[in-house]
Design a protein around this motif. Structure first.
Motif, mmCIF file in Angstrom:
data_model
loop_
_atom_site.group_PDB
_atom_site.id
_atom_site.type_symbol
_atom_site.label_atom_id
_atom_site.label_comp_id
_atom_site.label_asym_id
_atom_site.label_seq_id
_atom_site.Cartn_x
_atom_site.Cartn_y
_atom_site.Cartn_z
ATOM 1 N N ASP A 103 0.720 -1.124 -0.066
ATOM 2 C CA ASP A 103 -0.070 0.018 0.025
ATOM 3 C C ASP A 103 0.749 1.432 0.006
ATOM 4 O O ASP A 103 0.698 2.268 0.707
ATOM 5 N N LYS A 108 -2.069 0.433 -4.751
ATOM 6 C CA LYS A 108 -3.135 -0.423 -5.050
ATOM 7 C C LYS A 108 -4.199 0.537 -5.488
ATOM 8 O O LYS A 108 -4.664 1.308 -5.176
ATOM 9 N N GLY A 109 -4.433 0.057 -6.729
ATOM 10 C CA GLY A 109 -5.533 0.659 -7.412
ATOM 11 C C GLY A 109 -5.014 1.551 -8.642
ATOM 12 O O GLY A 109 -5.837 2.114 -9.384
ATOM 13 N N SER A 138 -12.685 7.018 -5.258
ATOM 14 C CA SER A 138 -12.201 5.964 -5.779
ATOM 15 C C SER A 138 -12.284 5.990 -7.380
ATOM 16 O O SER A 138 -13.141 6.547 -7.942
ATOM 17 N N ASN A 161 -12.001 3.270 -10.387
ATOM 18 C CA ASN A 161 -11.867 1.601 -10.637
ATOM 19 C C ASN A 161 -12.250 1.117 -12.029
ATOM 20 O O ASN A 161 -13.373 1.551 -12.420
ATOM 21 N N ASN A 219 -11.434 -6.034 -10.738
ATOM 22 C CA ASN A 219 -11.572 -4.421 -10.333
ATOM 23 C C ASN A 219 -10.164 -4.072 -10.119
ATOM 24 O O ASN A 219 -9.307 -4.734 -9.382
ATOM 25 N N GLU A 253 -9.182 -1.598 -8.625
ATOM 26 C CA GLU A 253 -8.805 -1.003 -7.480
ATOM 27 C C GLU A 253 -8.343 -2.134 -6.310
ATOM 28 O O GLU A 253 -7.772 -1.778 -5.094
ATOM 29 N N ASP A 254 -8.494 -3.280 -6.783
ATOM 30 C CA ASP A 254 -8.050 -4.394 -5.789
ATOM 31 C C ASP A 254 -6.664 -4.803 -5.919
ATOM 32 O O ASP A 254 -6.311 -5.707 -5.270
ATOM 33 N N TYR A 287 -2.603 -4.304 -7.971
ATOM 34 C CA TYR A 287 -1.427 -3.447 -7.355
ATOM 35 C C TYR A 287 -0.777 -2.906 -8.890
ATOM 36 O O TYR A 287 -0.311 -3.837 -9.666
#
Length: 629
Positions: free
Chosen positions: A102, A119-120, A148, A150, A161, A163-164, A166
């Motif tokens: 993160d 991340k995302g 967010s 995504n 997705n 956003e989940d 890396y």
């Protein structure tokens, strides 16, 4: 030969012997105390062995031990990678990169600081360096998970997705511009890339999405969406006032503009959308695209329930954009904007962004864009904001003074004619139609009419309404003080109330009080003479109107921008002064009366409208007489 038979006695004997052996083993087994003691000895020995192994590892790690450790680690990594592959398919590669944490990367210039998460791969913090909230906290448009971005797509029969997942960051320079690329990889040569490019002193940054080498990985026959969501932070002293001007606006279908409702929940599905603005009154978060989005689902939800509730957010915004890959690849060149909702900044981009501001529709917006905004911008360039408002108001009132002169002249003529009009009403008191006919005839020959007094007033309405929409949206007024007001874009406060009054608030603002007094004096001057005459049936109650307008100003403007109340105060004081000058130094009622008498002697030709009205009234009179017979 002897016959073999089954010996039951032997079987019973074996069973008894087995039972005795089991009983002996049980009786000779360790007791519970002995078991616990042996367990303690075993644990102590294990700890001693562990300490010894650690000491050996620190002093002399053999090749065999290192190989065994490496083998165990590889086994664990293989298991983790296998699990990741089962869940993410080819994109499991991104979970094994060093960026699979993160961690964040900052990209900034002298006005804007953006933090992008691995991340995302999207912006998780957007801070405006030169602006602060009403309580002196830096303005954050994005912070603590309120936004967010995504990318939703299908890969190997899995819905993924972004956003989940890396992304791998890479920060570089393109001349004076800072460039940050975030890549979601399936290999070193196959990836989805977000690219951010920020120029010096600019709130607008370049943003693009593209893919490379994923033709056999990403299923482009299934819909792909870019889902952007944001909850707007409160930045102003009055959240209800700020929320009134917080709204989702957008451009679609070759230059049309629209917006969602500022209250409740609203949604719309639009096609060919080129930009959208998640406006938070004086600040905007925008996404713009060179390639229009084929379809976008826009949503807005009002999060403010009451001024008394200390609410953190104003609106929940959302935009779900349908993407169209070409040749199996994504390629969208876009821009993001995080900065002030300022007309001049928007205008300089030359992308119709000024339509995102509530400057009024039609002629009202035109007056704001081409007269009021440039004029106020010029004045505020060398004058304090409060003085600039006063000077702006003076210039506008002087420009409209000829119109006001005609309005007052018409009122003066009607005042001179009042005795004759009263005589007509008395003479034909039982015949309303005849009263109207004779009144129109007298007004026509005298060259006086209430309509001539109304038209000049109507001509001033577009200017007044344009100013009403200008002051609440003027970014140049934000946090500018004048006299007792510490912020002309918000309400001024001279007293705090220990309770909350509906529609009024929990404070007392002085500018609305002074403006209400000025409006009351003005209406006394303009309506006082009308109120002296008998109230006619069907006519509005002038006395009621005289009290209603100041009361409206006093109550509802208590929470409005003090700059707007300052304008109304100044405007009405100037109007009162102009009226006194016109009445005492320009107009002479005796001369007006003589002029009317002279006009009566001249033949007065009716215009087409007057002739038509006279004919209609004459026909109505004849029909009335015929009905009586």
């Amino acid at each position: 030969m002897e016959e073999k038979k089954f010996d039951v006695n032997s079987l019973i004997g074996f069973i008894l012997i087995g039972g005795i052996l089991v009983w002996m083993l049980y009786m000779n087994g360790p007791s519970e105390e002995e078991i616990q003691a042996e367990k303690a000895r075993t644990e102590a020995a294990a700890k001693e062995k562990e300490v010894e192994d650690q000491q050996n590892a620190e002093t002399d790690v053999t090749l065999t031990e290192a190989t065994e450790d490496l083998s165990a680690a590889n086994t664990q990594d293989s298991l983790a990678l296998e699990q990741l592959k089962n869940r993410l398919g080819s994109f499991a590669y991104s979970g094994t990169l060093p960026s699979a944490t993160d961690a964040t990367t900052v990209i900034e210039n002298d006005v804007l600081s953006l933090t992008v998460s691995n991340k995302g791969g999207y912006i998780t913090e957007a801070r405006l360096k030169n602006h602060s909230t009403y309580d002196s906290i830096p303005v954050y448009l994005i912070k603590d998970g309120n936004s967010s971005l995504n990318l939703q797509f299908t890969s190997e029969n899995r819905m993924l997705n972004s956003e989940d997942l890396y992304f791998e960051p890479s920060l570089s320079k393109n001349g004076e511009n800072s460039v940050l690329t975030m890549r979601l990889k399936t290999s070193e040569t196959a990836y989805i890339e977000y690219r951010y490019e920020l120029s010096p002193s600019d709130y607008m940054l370049g943003f693009s999405i593209k893919s490379q080498g994923l033709e056999n990985v990403v299923n482009t026959s299934q819909p792909m969406y870019l889902d952007w969501r944001l909850k707007g932070y409160r930045h102003a002293k009055s959240i209800t006032y700020e929320n009134r001007y917080s709204r989702l606006t957008y451009e679609y279908e070759d230059g049309d503009h629209s917006k969602l409702s500022p209250t409740g929940e609203d949604s719309e599905i639009e096609t060919d959308v080129t930009w959208m603005n998640f406006r938070q009154h004086f600040f905007s978060s925008m996404l713009l695209t060179d390639t229009p989005f084929k379809e976008v689902t826009l949503t807005s939800r009002d999060l403010v329930e009451d001024e008394e509730i200390d609410t953190v957010f104003t609106k929940q915004y959302g935009a779900k954009m349908l993407l169209e890959p070409k040749g199996g690849s994504l390629a969208y060149d876009m821009n993001m904007y995080y900065g002030p909702t300022d007309y001049q900044i928007f205008k300089d981009y030359d992308r119709n962004l000024d339509e995102a501001m509530p400057l009024g529709w039609g002629i009202f917006g035109t007056i704001n864009k081409y007269i009021i905004i440039p004029l106020f911008g010029f004045l505020s360039g060398f004058l304090p904001a409060g003085i600039a408002i006063i000077v702006l108001t003076i210039l506008i009132k002087l420009a409209l003074s000829p119109v006001q002169y005609k309005q007052y002249l018409s009122q003066a003529k009607m005042k001179v004619l009042r005795p004759e009009l009263d005589a007509i009403r008395e003479k034909y008191k039982d015949n309303k139609m005849k009263i109207q006919q004779e009144t129109m005839k007298l007004q026509n020959v005298a060259g006086a009419s209430p309509l001539k007094g109304c038209l000049p007033a109507l001509l001033q309405i577009p200017v007044f309404y344009a100013l009403f929409t200008f002051f609440p949206t003027a970014f140049d007024l934000r946090q500018k003080s004048f006299l007792w007001a510490d912020d002309l874009s918000s309400y001024d406060t001279i007293a705090e109330l220990p309770f909350h009054i509906p529609f009024y608030g929990d404070h007392v603002s002085l500018f609305p009080i002074l403006a209400s007094i000025a409006i009351f004096i003005y209406m006394m001057m303009t309506m006082g003479q009308s109120m002296q005459a008998a109230q006619q049936p069907g006519m509005p109650n002038m006395k009621f109107l005289m009290y209603l307008s100041p009361l409206f100003m006093l109550v509802f403007f208590n929470n409005y921008a003090s700059g707007l109340s300052l304008y109304y105060l100044t405007s009405n004081l100037i109007t009162i002064g102009i009226m006194l000058v016109i009445k005492n130094f320009i107009l002479d009622e005796e001369k007006i009366r003589a002029k009317i008498q002279e006009n009566k002697k001249k033949p007065k030709k009716q215009n087409r409208f007057q002739r038509k009205m006279a004919e209609m009234m004459e026909q109505a009179e004849q029909q009335k007489k015929a009905a009586k017979k």
